[in-house]
Write a protein that holds these residues in place. Structure first.
Motif, PDB file in Angstrom:
ATOM      1  N   VAL A  32       7.673   7.515 -20.232  1.00 55.19           N
ATOM      2  CA  VAL A  32       7.402   8.198 -19.359  1.00 55.19           C
ATOM      3  C   VAL A  32       5.973   8.587 -19.099  1.00 55.19           C
ATOM      4  N   ARG A  33       5.335   8.696 -20.077  1.00 59.78           N
ATOM      5  CA  ARG A  33       3.697   8.907 -19.915  1.00 59.78           C
ATOM      6  C   ARG A  33       3.009   8.098 -20.984  1.00 59.78           C
ATOM      7  N   GLN A 124      10.562  13.566 -17.914  1.00 54.98           N
ATOM      8  CA  GLN A 124       9.735  13.247 -16.588  1.00 54.98           C
ATOM      9  C   GLN A 124       9.799  14.836 -15.921  1.00 54.98           C
ATOM     10  N   ASP A 125      10.554  15.705 -15.865  1.00 57.12           N
ATOM     11  CA  ASP A 125      10.230  17.205 -15.494  1.00 57.12           C
ATOM     12  C   ASP A 125       9.185  17.823 -15.961  1.00 57.12           C
ATOM     13  N   LEU A 126       9.114  17.338 -17.449  1.00 63.96           N
ATOM     14  CA  LEU A 126       8.098  18.260 -18.183  1.00 63.96           C
ATOM     15  C   LEU A 126       6.933  17.599 -18.095  1.00 63.96           C
ATOM     16  N   LEU A 127       6.535  16.409 -18.069  1.00 66.78           N
ATOM     17  CA  LEU A 127       5.210  15.577 -18.123  1.00 66.78           C
ATOM     18  C   LEU A 127       4.738  15.099 -16.834  1.00 66.78           C
ATOM     19  N   LEU A 128       5.541  15.167 -15.852  1.00 66.33           N
ATOM     20  CA  LEU A 128       4.738  14.445 -14.551  1.00 66.33           C
ATOM     21  C   LEU A 128       5.279  15.470 -13.483  1.00 66.33           C
ATOM     22  N   ASN A 129       4.291  15.487 -12.354  1.00 70.81           N
ATOM     23  CA  ASN A 129       4.250  16.281 -11.224  1.00 70.81           C
ATOM     24  C   ASN A 129       5.360  15.293 -10.513  1.00 70.81           C
ATOM     25  N   GLU A 130       5.967  16.234  -9.387  1.00 72.16           N
ATOM     26  CA  GLU A 130       6.802  15.533  -8.586  1.00 72.16           C
ATOM     27  C   GLU A 130       6.498  14.441  -7.835  1.00 72.16           C
ATOM     28  N   GLU A 132       4.935  11.770  -9.057  1.00 76.95           N
ATOM     29  CA  GLU A 132       3.908  11.065  -9.733  1.00 76.95           C
ATOM     30  C   GLU A 132       4.274  10.023 -10.976  1.00 76.95           C
ATOM     31  N   SER A 133       3.640   9.019 -10.925  1.00 79.25           N
ATOM     32  CA  SER A 133       3.414   7.836 -12.000  1.00 79.25           C
ATOM     33  C   SER A 133       2.349   7.576 -12.898  1.00 79.25           C
ATOM     34  N   VAL A 134       2.669   7.312 -13.960  1.00 83.54           N
ATOM     35  CA  VAL A 134       1.216   6.896 -14.653  1.00 83.54           C
ATOM     36  C   VAL A 134       1.154   5.368 -15.141  1.00 83.54           C
TER      37      VAL A 134
END
Length: 400
Positions: A32-33, A124-130, A132-134
Motif C-alpha cells: 500500500v505504501r 489504504q484509507d489510513l495511509l493514502l489520500n483519495e 493517491e498512489s505511491v
C-alpha cells in the motif's frame, strides 16, 4: 488520521510475535505504501520501548503479544493520543473480548485468519489520500559494488525463490462453496519450492507446537485454511517473485524441472520400498531452493543496473547456490530431520544414512540423466546396491 493531515512519509509500527504473520503484515503494508518507514518487533515490551522513543502515524499490534500484550499497548497509547490509528489483531472473536477492546477505541479490530482485502482497504484509507498512489523506484547499486560482494551481502537476508505457480489462480481454483479445499490447494501448489518451504516453516514457527512438520500436506493441515491462503497470497506481494530476465527464467525453469523430476522419482521409489514418500518428495522439491533464491537476487542485481549474462549466471550459481540454500533452510528453521534428508541428496560419504536419504540421493541422480543416458550405470551404483534396487526397478520408476 484524515486525508488532510496525512504525513508525507508515514512511520508505522508492527508488533507481531509470529515471524511469518509479521512478514505478511509488512508485505501488505508496503504494497500500500512502499515508502513507509517501518519498525517491526516481536514482543510487547519492545513495542512499548519504541512507542516511548518515536512518534508513529499507525500501529498494528497483536493482542496476544508476549510480555506487554496488544490491548495494554492500546490502553497506553490512548492515554496520550486518542486519535492515533491503532489496528488491533487477535485470534479472539468472542463477544466478551470485543466488549473489552471497544472502549479503548481501536481503529479496527481484526480477527484471524485475517481478511486480506479488508486489511488492505483499511491501510489504504489510513495511509493514502483519495485517488493517491505511491511509486518507489528501485535503488541503484552502490558505486563500486561487485556482484560477489552483492551476493554475499544478500545471502542472509534474501526472501527465497521466485514463484513457479500463479498463487492467485491457485487459491481461486481451490475455493469452493464450503471454503478452501486443502487437497485441491495442495494439488495446485505442490510443485512450487517457495510455497512449500514457507508453509512448512510457518507450520513450525513459535505459534504452533507438536511434532515437527516436514511436508506440504502436514503444513496445510496444521495451519488453519485462512492462514495458509494468506501466506500464499502474501508471497505474490514480494519484490521480484516473477523473474523478468529471459536468461534467469531459463535457468529457473531448469532448476524447477530438476526439482520436480527428482521429487516424482523419489516418491515412486519410496512407495516401492514402503518408505515415507511424502518426506522424500518434500526434500527433493526443496533441494534447489538456494539456486532459485540466488536467481531472484540476480534479478535484483540486474534491476539495480548490474550487468548479467549467461556465464555470470552460471558462475554465480556454482559459487553461491549451495550457500544460499543452507542459509535459507537454517534461517527459516526448517526441521533438522528435513535438512538432514536434503543434505543426503548431495553427499553420502561416511556416516550412516537412512533409507530415505538413499532414496532422495538416487532420485536426483536419475533426474540428472539426459534422455540419451541409460540407467545401467546408476543401477550398479553404491546407492542402488544399498537400497537393493536394480535395473528393472529403476526402469519401472522412470516409466511410471
Amino acid at each position: 488520521m484524515t486525508a488532510v493531515d496525512l504525513p508525507a512519509v508515514p512511520r508505522v509500527l508492527i508488533a507481531e510475535a509470529d515471524p511469518w504473520s509479521r512478514d505478511l503484515l509488512k508485505q501488505v503494508l508496503l504494497n500500500v505504501r512502499c515508502d513507509a518507514r517501518l519498525d517491526v518487533c516481536a514482543d510487547g515490551q519492545h513495542a512499548a520501548t519504541l512507542l516511548g522513543e518515536k512518534t508513529y502515524d499507525l500501529i498494528l499490534a497483536d493482542w496476544e503479544l508476549p510480555g506487554v500484550d496488544g490491548l495494554s499497548l492500546l490502553r497506553s497509547v490512548r492515554q496520550k493520543r486518542r486519535s492515533l490509528p491503532f489496528i488491533l489483531l487477535s485470534s479472539r472473536n468472542d463477544s466478551a473480548s470485543v466488549r473489552e477492546a471497544l472502549p479503548l477505541a481501536p481503529t479496527a479490530y481484526l480477527t484471524r485468519p485475517l481478511n486480506m482485502e479488508s486489511l488492505t482497504q483499511r491501510l489504504q484509507d489510513l495511509l493514502l489520500n483519495e485517488g493517491e498512489s505511491v511509486y518507489c523506484e528501485i535503488p541503484p547499486l552502490a558505486p563500486g559494488m561487485t556482484l560477489p560482494a552483492f551476493l554475499e551481502r544478500r545471502r542472509e537476508v534474501c526472501d527465497g525463490a521466485p514463484l513457479r505457480v500463479d498463487v492467485k489462480a491457485a487459491v481461486q481454483h481451490s475455493l469452493g462453496p464450503e471454503g478452501l479445499d486443502l487437497k485441491q490447494l495442495e494439488d495446485q501448489v505442490h510443485s512450487d519450492p517457495q510455497i512449500t518451504a514457507v508453509l512448512i516453516a510457518a507450520a513450525n514457527s513459535a505459534g504452533y507446537h507438536g511434532t515437527p512438520v516436514q511436508t506440504l500436506p502436514e503444513a496445510l493441515h496444521k495451519l488453519v485454511p485462512g492462514q495458509s491462503m494468506n501466506l500464499i497470497l502474501g508471497l505474490a506481494l514480494k519484490h521480484n517473485v516473477v523473474l523478468g530476465d529471459p536468461g534467469l527464467v531459463a535457468y529457473a525453469e531448469r532448476h524447477w524441472q530438476l526439482s520436480q523430476d527428482s521429487a516424482d522419482y523419489a516418491r515412486r521409489l519410496a512407495r516401492m520400498l514402503e518408505l515415507d514418500h511424502e518426506r522424500c518428495y518434500s526434500a527433493c522439491i526443496l533441494h534447489r531452493l538456494g539456486d532459485l533464491a540466488l536467481l531472484r537476487c540476480l534479478e535484483d542485481w540486474r534491476q539495480g543496473g548490474g550487468a548479467l549474462d549467461d556465464q555470470t549466471i552460471g558462475e554465480s550459481l556454482d559459487a553461491f547456490g549451495a550457500a544460499y540454500g543452507s542459509a535459507l533452510r537454517t534461517r527459516w528453521r526448517l526441521p533438522l530431520e528435513l535438512r538432514q534428508l536434503i543434505a543426503g541428496i548431495y553427499s553420502l560419504e561416511g556416516g550412516v544414512y537412512s533409507r530415505e536419504a538413499l532414496v532422495v540421493n538416487l532420485a536426483v541422480q536419475m533426474a540428472r540423466l539426459t534422455e540419451h543416458e541409460g540407467l545401467e550405470e546408476l543401477a550398479g551404483s553404491k546407492t542402488a546396491r544399498l537400497l537393493k534396487v536394480g535395473l528393472p526397478e529403476l526402469t519401472r520408476v522412470r516409466k511410471t
